[in-house]
Design a protein around this motif. Structure first.
Motif, mmCIF file in Angstrom:
data_model
loop_
_atom_site.group_PDB
_atom_site.id
_atom_site.type_symbol
_atom_site.label_atom_id
_atom_site.label_comp_id
_atom_site.label_asym_id
_atom_site.label_seq_id
_atom_site.Cartn_x
_atom_site.Cartn_y
_atom_site.Cartn_z
ATOM 1 N N HIS A 113 -3.822 9.048 1.148
ATOM 2 C CA HIS A 113 -4.209 8.095 0.101
ATOM 3 C C HIS A 113 -3.178 6.980 0.055
ATOM 4 N N GLY A 114 -3.630 5.735 0.113
ATOM 5 C CA GLY A 114 -2.719 4.600 0.126
ATOM 6 C C GLY A 114 -2.011 4.514 1.456
ATOM 7 N N THR A 115 -1.144 3.523 1.569
ATOM 8 C CA THR A 115 -0.339 3.399 2.786
ATOM 9 C C THR A 115 1.100 3.164 2.346
ATOM 10 N N LEU A 116 2.046 3.429 3.236
ATOM 11 C CA LEU A 116 3.431 3.102 2.888
ATOM 12 C C LEU A 116 3.561 1.596 2.728
ATOM 13 N N ALA A 117 2.779 0.840 3.498
ATOM 14 C CA ALA A 117 2.827 -0.623 3.451
ATOM 15 C C ALA A 117 2.581 -1.147 2.038
ATOM 16 N N LEU A 118 1.698 -0.507 1.293
ATOM 17 C CA LEU A 118 1.386 -1.069 -0.022
ATOM 18 C C LEU A 118 2.507 -0.831 -1.031
ATOM 19 N N LEU A 119 3.386 0.119 -0.724
ATOM 20 C CA LEU A 119 4.541 0.325 -1.606
ATOM 21 C C LEU A 119 5.566 -0.791 -1.446
ATOM 22 N N VAL A 120 5.603 -1.409 -0.265
ATOM 23 C CA VAL A 120 6.655 -2.386 0.063
ATOM 24 C C VAL A 120 6.733 -3.525 -0.952
ATOM 25 N N PRO A 121 5.631 -4.210 -1.280
ATOM 26 C CA PRO A 121 5.717 -5.280 -2.274
ATOM 27 C C PRO A 121 5.713 -4.760 -3.716
ATOM 28 N N GLY A 122 5.623 -3.444 -3.908
ATOM 29 C CA GLY A 122 5.697 -2.878 -5.255
ATOM 30 C C GLY A 122 4.354 -2.551 -5.884
ATOM 31 N N LEU A 123 3.368 -2.244 -5.060
ATOM 32 C CA LEU A 123 2.072 -1.784 -5.592
ATOM 33 C C LEU A 123 2.195 -0.290 -5.877
ATOM 34 N N LEU A 124 2.880 0.020 -6.988
ATOM 35 C CA LEU A 124 3.291 1.401 -7.257
ATOM 36 C C LEU A 124 2.411 2.096 -8.294
ATOM 37 N N ASN A 144 -8.381 -0.783 -7.352
ATOM 38 C CA ASN A 144 -7.191 -1.375 -7.953
ATOM 39 C C ASN A 144 -7.127 -2.873 -7.626
ATOM 40 N N ALA A 145 -7.216 -3.724 -8.671
ATOM 41 C CA ALA A 145 -7.296 -5.185 -8.458
ATOM 42 C C ALA A 145 -6.017 -5.727 -7.822
ATOM 43 N N GLU A 146 -4.869 -5.187 -8.228
ATOM 44 C CA GLU A 146 -3.597 -5.677 -7.656
ATOM 45 C C GLU A 146 -3.581 -5.474 -6.142
ATOM 46 N N TYR A 147 -4.067 -4.327 -5.720
ATOM 47 C CA TYR A 147 -4.123 -4.051 -4.286
ATOM 48 C C TYR A 147 -5.114 -4.970 -3.591
ATOM 49 N N ARG A 148 -6.281 -5.102 -4.195
ATOM 50 C CA ARG A 148 -7.336 -5.931 -3.587
ATOM 51 C C ARG A 148 -6.883 -7.380 -3.416
ATOM 52 N N ASN A 149 -6.096 -7.861 -4.393
ATOM 53 C CA ASN A 149 -5.740 -9.284 -4.406
ATOM 54 C C ASN A 149 -4.410 -9.596 -3.734
ATOM 55 N N HIS A 150 -3.679 -8.558 -3.313
ATOM 56 C CA HIS A 150 -2.354 -8.816 -2.750
ATOM 57 C C HIS A 150 -2.441 -9.417 -1.345
ATOM 58 N N ASP A 151 -1.560 -10.393 -1.081
ATOM 59 C CA ASP A 151 -1.471 -10.998 0.251
ATOM 60 C C ASP A 151 -0.268 -10.365 0.970
#
Ligand SMILES: [Zn+2]
Length: 235
Positions: A9-20, A214-221
């Protein structure tokens, strides 16, 4: 229940910018496996699931069993069906990792190792839970505790991911640890030697689940994030 599937579930990549944000409950994660690792919302400690029981090591070093509604931004789980691979005596961490790859030839697929034994000079860490607004992984992970044991009996649960998947996971090994006494554990930074039994389980399928609600994830560049650089520093 398919023992050749690794669920993520999730990726380590999404933790990098702080999608916690925790985007999956423990209850849901356990539907995909009785064994696993992960972290809680805001990097709330280090999780290790053994025999269907989800243990969390928090930044005070306490080991708790978490509830069904505990939320996770990132986790792996699978249904345990390990096969015995070898016994080791005073093997270093590098020897353990190398010997497993030497015997399994599983460099290019996902697999899990389960090592039960006695470990020396064990160093683990657990990150302290941060609150919103979440900072980057690098900033959040600075607030962590490191724990040491000279000698401890316990279980190492690790996942190996092929280099190709670096970013989605950590390319190479990602190991968590829990002492038999349930009084020590966390994300395994290093150990001196291990004497014990090594089991492995090979996966042919990665089931990658993403937090699309999760909108933050969907909208993150993600184009401006140094994904692999940060992961290798933090993990
Ligand atoms: Zn970890």
């Amino acid at each position: 229940m398919n023992e050749t599937v690794l669920y993520q579930h999730g990726t380590l990549a999404l933790l990098v910018p702080g999608l916690l944000t925790g985007t999956l409950t423990m209850k849901k994660l356990l539907q995909h496996g009785d064994t696993g690792i992960g972290t809680g919302e805001g990097l709330d400690g280090e999780l290790i699931i053994l025999d269907g029981k989800p243990y969390q090591v928090n930044s005070r070093g306490e080991v708790n069993v978490v509830s069904d509604d505990f939320k996770l931004p990132f986790a792996n789980s699978h249904f345990a069906a390990y096969r015995p691979l070898m016994t080791v005596e005073n093997a270093t961490q590098e020897e353990l990792h190398d010997q497993v790859l030497g015997l399994t030839h599983d460099n290019n697929t996902f697999f899990s190792i389960l090592v039960k034994g006695t470990f020396t000079d064990v160093k683990t860490r657990a990150v302290a839970k941060s609150e919103r607004p979440f900072k980057s992984l690098a900033e959040t992970a600075k607030n962590q505790s490191v724990f040491n044991r000279k000698e401890v009996a316990g279980t190492l649960l690790g996942y190996y991911s092929p280099q190709l998947f670096d970013g989605a996971a950590v390319g190479g090994y990602h190991d968590h640890f829990l002492a038999d006494g349930h009084d020590f554990g966390g994300h395994l930074l290093e150990f001196g030697t291990v004497t014990g039994d090594v089991q492995v389980q090979t996966f042919s399928t990665l089931e990658q689940h993403l937090p699309t609600d999760n909108a933050e994830y969907r909208n993150h560049d993600f184009t401006k994030d140094d994904i692999t650089g940060v992961i290798h520093q933090a993990e």
